[in-house]
Design an enzyme around this catalytic site. Structure first.
Site, mmCIF file in Angstrom:
data_model
loop_
_atom_site.group_PDB
_atom_site.id
_atom_site.type_symbol
_atom_site.label_atom_id
_atom_site.label_comp_id
_atom_site.label_asym_id
_atom_site.label_seq_id
_atom_site.Cartn_x
_atom_site.Cartn_y
_atom_site.Cartn_z
ATOM 1 N N CYS A 42 -6.427 7.376 4.982
ATOM 2 C CA CYS A 42 -5.666 7.655 6.111
ATOM 3 C C CYS A 42 -6.142 9.158 6.576
ATOM 4 C CB CYS A 42 -4.341 7.774 6.028
ATOM 5 S SG CYS A 42 -3.450 8.116 7.663
ATOM 6 N N GLN A 45 0.877 -1.355 0.017
ATOM 7 C CA GLN A 45 0.058 0.049 0.144
ATOM 8 C C GLN A 45 0.680 1.204 0.059
ATOM 9 O OE1 GLN A 45 -2.424 1.855 3.227
ATOM 10 N NE2 GLN A 45 -4.041 1.303 1.993
ATOM 11 N N LYS A 99 -8.132 1.745 -0.964
ATOM 12 C CA LYS A 99 -8.904 1.866 0.307
ATOM 13 C C LYS A 99 -9.045 3.542 0.499
ATOM 14 C CE LYS A 99 -8.722 0.315 5.153
ATOM 15 N NZ LYS A 99 -8.778 1.386 6.010
#
Length: 331
Positions: A103, A73, A142
């Site tokens: 994040c 990632q 994500k």
């Protein structure tokens, strides 16, 4: 029907280990894989760090055959840098590349990376297209529902990122402004999954901390699989317990003290092997309380474990915990 990302067969109900900074390193991934995690990711890696050849970023590229399928990632704020980092990451032979657009922490989001891209879907789309074109590997993403309650744009994000070539999407059911507070909203994840234009696998993430929840939410919210983060810390058994419950409707017995000690010891030994003695001992300290959560009078053992600096001494305390609490279990 099996869930697939490119040529990767993840089975009918894949459980994914979420990438977690300072947690999902190779030693932790080892014990999660042993307990049944179907797909795992490295900790997120700074694209700028990779290009600068920063030691910390480079070390996070370490992957092992037993971890497959494994994704690397990456995150960043500059499209060219992300393209170059993708090329570097692809060379170490992961099974896929994942982009972090989720994040929420300040030093990532406030630098224009991570969840910050949810404020600029055009740039997010252009960056994703650049990453897809820079690798022969499947690319996944994500992200979160949106930046805040007024901009829950995940429906549009899913369509546009699919259109530029991503092959799966993991959605954390919170906005960036929520951080990790409040309840995760899985209804919006279901709306994305139900969108007739969306053909890629959709994985749900957020608040999955029990076997019942995982099995129920998989059906209720129609996701292709579930990504588990914080609930696996110190409790890698959650993967095997969810699978067993989903398949049989029955609960596996909780791990015994002997099992907890054995897995904690394996994690510790892998930590020493990968990071060296000094760093391995230090970084393992954050895990002991989680491995032995709920055990009465554990505090004095924890105090010892987080203060010792010798491998032999730590093994001795783990032996002692095993002997002490196993006797109590038998009694």
């Amino acid at each position: 029907m099996a869930v697939r990302i490119g040529n990767i067969d993840l089975g009918e109900f894949p459980l994914l280990l979420a990438p977690m900074e300072d947690v999902s390193d190779p030693p932790f991934r080892f014990v999660c894989k042993q307990s049944g995690a179907d797909l795992m990711y490295t900790e997120f890696i700074s694209s700028e760090g990779l290009i600068r050849d920063a030691a910390k970023s480079r070390q996070k590229l370490d992957i092992f055959e037993y971890e497959r399928p494994i994704g690397i990632q990456i995150f960043g704020s500059d499209i060219d840098t992300m393209r170059e980092a993708t090329e570097i990451a692809s060379q170490v032979g992961p099974d896929l590349i994942d982009i972090n657009y989720g994040c929420p922490v300040k030093n990532v989001a406030c630098r224009g990376a991570g969840a910050s891209l949810l404020q600029d879907i055009d740039k997010m789309t252009a960056m994703t297209k650049a990453v897809v074109e820079a690798t022969h590997l499947p690319v996944t993403v994500k992200t979160r529902l949106g930046w805040d309650d007024n901009t829950k744009n995940i429906y549009e994000v899913a369509e546009r990122l699919q259109d530029v070539g991503i092959q799966a999407l993991s959605i954390h059911g919170r906005t960036r402004s929520q951080m990790y507070k409040g309840r995760a909203d899985w209804q919006l994840i279901r709306e994305v999954k139900r969108n007739p234009r969306v053909r890629i696998p959709i994985f749900g993430n957020g608040d999955v901390d029990s076997v019942e929840k995982a099995a129920a939410w998989r059906m209720e919210y129609e996701v292709d699989g579930i990504m588990i983060g914080r609930a696996s810390i110190g409790y890698p058994w959650i993967f095997r317990e969810i699978k067993h419950f989903y398949q049989t409707g029955e609960y596996l017995p909780a791990p015994t003290i002997a099992e907890r000690v054995a897995v904690c010891r394996t994690h510790f030994e892998k930590s020493i092997q990968w990071k060296g003695e000094k760093t391995g001992i230090f970084e393992m300290r954050r895990h002991y309380a989680n491995y032995f959560k709920g055990i009465p009078h554990f505090k004095e053992y924890r105090t010892k474990l987080v203060s010792l600096t010798s491998v032999a001494d730590i093994h001795a305390v783990l032996d002692e915990i095993g002997e002490q609490f196993v006797m109590e279990e038998v009694a």
